[in-house]
Design a protein around this motif. Structure first.
Motif, short mmCIF file in Angstrom:
data_model
loop_
_atom_site.label_atom_id
_atom_site.label_comp_id
_atom_site.label_asym_id
_atom_site.label_seq_id
_atom_site.Cartn_x
_atom_site.Cartn_y
_atom_site.Cartn_z
N THR A 300 0.80 -1.23 0.00
CA THR A 300 0.00 0.00 0.00
C THR A 300 0.83 1.27 0.00
O THR A 300 0.49 2.25 -0.68
N SER A 301 1.94 1.31 0.74
CA SER A 301 2.70 2.57 0.81
C SER A 301 3.28 2.96 -0.54
O SER A 301 3.58 4.14 -0.77
N PHE A 302 3.45 2.00 -1.46
CA PHE A 302 3.93 2.36 -2.79
C PHE A 302 2.82 3.02 -3.62
O PHE A 302 3.10 3.84 -4.49
N SER A 303 1.57 2.66 -3.35
CA SER A 303 0.44 3.26 -4.05
C SER A 303 -0.10 4.49 -3.33
O SER A 303 -0.68 5.37 -3.96
N PHE A 304 0.07 4.54 -2.00
CA PHE A 304 -0.32 5.70 -1.19
C PHE A 304 0.94 6.22 -0.50
O PHE A 304 1.16 5.97 0.69
N PRO A 305 1.82 6.93 -1.20
CA PRO A 305 3.15 7.22 -0.65
C PRO A 305 3.24 8.45 0.24
O PRO A 305 4.24 8.64 0.93
N THR A 306 2.23 9.33 0.22
CA THR A 306 2.33 10.58 0.94
C THR A 306 1.27 10.67 2.04
O THR A 306 0.31 9.89 2.06
N ILE A 307 1.43 11.64 2.90
CA ILE A 307 0.39 11.93 3.89
C ILE A 307 -0.93 12.21 3.19
O ILE A 307 -2.00 11.75 3.58
N ASN A 308 -0.86 12.96 2.11
CA ASN A 308 -2.06 13.38 1.39
C ASN A 308 -2.77 12.22 0.70
O ASN A 308 -4.00 12.28 0.49
N SER A 309 -2.04 11.15 0.35
CA SER A 309 -2.66 10.00 -0.33
C SER A 309 -3.87 9.49 0.43
O SER A 309 -4.87 9.06 -0.18
N TYR A 310 -3.78 9.49 1.74
CA TYR A 310 -4.82 8.87 2.57
C TYR A 310 -6.03 9.78 2.73
O TYR A 310 -7.08 9.32 3.20
#
Length: 459
Positions: A300-310
């Protein structure tokens, strides 16, 4: 094209005087340098020096500390950009300008563990060694604004006016002509660069557009994705507009994704197609899905890499929130499209538009390959809406810390992607979390000024 004489002839034939070397940082930022023809031709065999500090600073150009830099790091030592001459194109933005996409290597020409493009190529080659060919297509989402980038910066990227008006809907044709002018300029430039495109449409939020690229091989799909983002920025600047690929630039509007569509063929046959029951997944599709689901939390962190991704991940808002799959079910993380032999494929619906797609795609492939190798059986496909489920289904990690912890605990995905990459990536993601919480960010008050300053222009 790899022979120096052929490259030199190409440069002469196209009246080239400047070459842009292109690469992507771990954060997904378009990076590189410009060279004269003489300097470019002198480095055809060995590549071009590039300071390793590109991996040592964050999006605010601050040194990242608190984790191991790896054996490949020096004290701001030289690493190298190694061009892939198959990607050499004339850039129509200026007379005499060419561009080429590069891998990042050490002094001996070995791929750097943190080279995202090399990481994807490794996964592609391992599937190819098992007899598979990959075809991929990527959907690009972005928001375009009436404001110039200078005005947007001066306003702190707040209170901007989306191009085409403030009404948000989907597939609306009745937008002002200025939106067509912007997208026409983008598509014309892509045509001139030899990058094919299928179409574009109005998306769910004001000023938001979805741009669709046609199927190609996996490496070209991501290469073209990055170049399209670069062109969209170029054209926005030229027309006194601005554009962002933030996962969510405002709490008032929907977020943005970058879906990956994938099919595998073997001996010329689409193995994701079930010839006997075309509306159902094949065994190979099920195996691939099982492996991807098994590693999804870790990936998941590769697809949602930033604070803003979430910020993008909310129930009933479009993006998946659960570790699920389903046949023609767009509310799940993996959508199985089961039709004829040409259209049958998987749609990986997780990546945010701020993701480094080389890494997100590599993680998806690594999980799927695990499922193929082990002939894993997936859970039953979900035939109901995957949002707001009462329980019994695992959610995706809901924040960057949980995603980092999931990756740290998954030895299989770490082995597949390479421990040096994963260890370094974990350090950079922890640093990103730390900077947010010590720099004025607030996880509970919507999209913050800190996020806009950090992500609006760069990701």
């Amino acid at each position: 094209m790899s022979d120096k004489n052929d490259i030199e002839q190409w440069v002469r034939d196209n009246n080239i005087r400047t070459i842009r070397l292109e690469t992507i940082s771990l954060d997904g930022v378009a990076s590189g340098k410009y060279l004269s023809v003489a300097k470019f031709l002198s480095g055809v065999a060995k590549g071009y020096s590039f300071c390793d500090v590109v991996f040592g600073v964050d999006l605010a150009n601050e040194p990242q500390v608190g984790f191991d830099f790896g054996t490949w790091r020096g004290e701001m030592g030289d690493i190298f950009l190694q061009p892939d001459f198959d990607t050499l194109v004339v850039d129509p933005v200026a007379p005499g300008l060419a561009a080429v996409i590069c891998d990042i290597t050490d002094r001996d020409g070995n791929p750097l563990p943190t080279c995202a493009r090399s990481t994807l190529r490794k996964q592609v080659r391992e599937l190819e060694s098992a007899g598979y060919s990959l075809t991929a297509a990527i959907e690009i989402e972005a928001t375009v604004f009436e404001n110039s980038i200078a005005v947007a910066r001066a306003a702190g990227f707040c209170d901007l006016r989306p191009l085409g008006g403030g009404a948000g809907a989907l597939y609306v044709l009745g937008r002002p002509l200025e939106f067509n002018r912007y997208m026409d300029a983008v598509s014309e430039r892509l045509d001139a660069m030899g990058i094919q495109w299928e179409g574009w449409c109005d998306e769910s939020a004001p000023g938001q557009v979805e741009f669709n690229l046609p199927p190609s091989d996996a490496m070209s799909a991501v290469d073209n994705y990055n170049r399209v983002k670069f062109v969209m920025r170029q054209v926005a600047f030229e027309q006194d507009h601005s554009v962002t690929f933030m996962a969510r630039w405002s709490s008032d509007y929907y977020g943005q994704g970058a879906h990956i569509n994938l099919s595998l063929t073997k001996d010329g046959v689409n193995v994701f197609h079930n010839a006997e029951r075309p509306s159902q997944p094949s065994l190979e599709m099920e195996w691939f899905v099982a492996g991807a689901l098994d590693t999804m939390a870790a990936a998941t962190s590769f697809s949602f890499p930033t604070i803003n991704s979430y910020r993008r991940i909310e129930e009933l808002n479009g993006p998946p929130t659960t570790i699920t799959w389903g046949v023609e079910n767009k509310s799940t993380a993996i959508r199985a499209i089961c039709r004829d032999s040409k259209q049958s494929r998987l749609e990986y619906r997780i990546p945010s538009s701020d993701a480094n797609l080389y890494l997100a795609f590599a993680a998806f492939l690594a999980g799927g390959r695990q499922g193929l190798d082990n002939r894993q059986e997936p859970p039953a496909p979900l035939d109901v809406m995957a949002w707001s489920l009462p329980g019994g289904v695992d959610p995706l990690p809901g924040n960057l810390v949980d995603a980092v912890d999931a990756l740290r605990q998954d030895s299989a995905l770490t082995k597949a992607l390479g421990p040096e990459l994963v260890d370094y990536w974990l350090g950079t993601r922890r640093w990103e979390w730390l900077r947010f919480h010590t720099g004025g960010g607030d996880p509970d008050n919507g999209v913050s000024a800190w996020e806009l300053q950090r992500y609006f222009e760069l990701v």
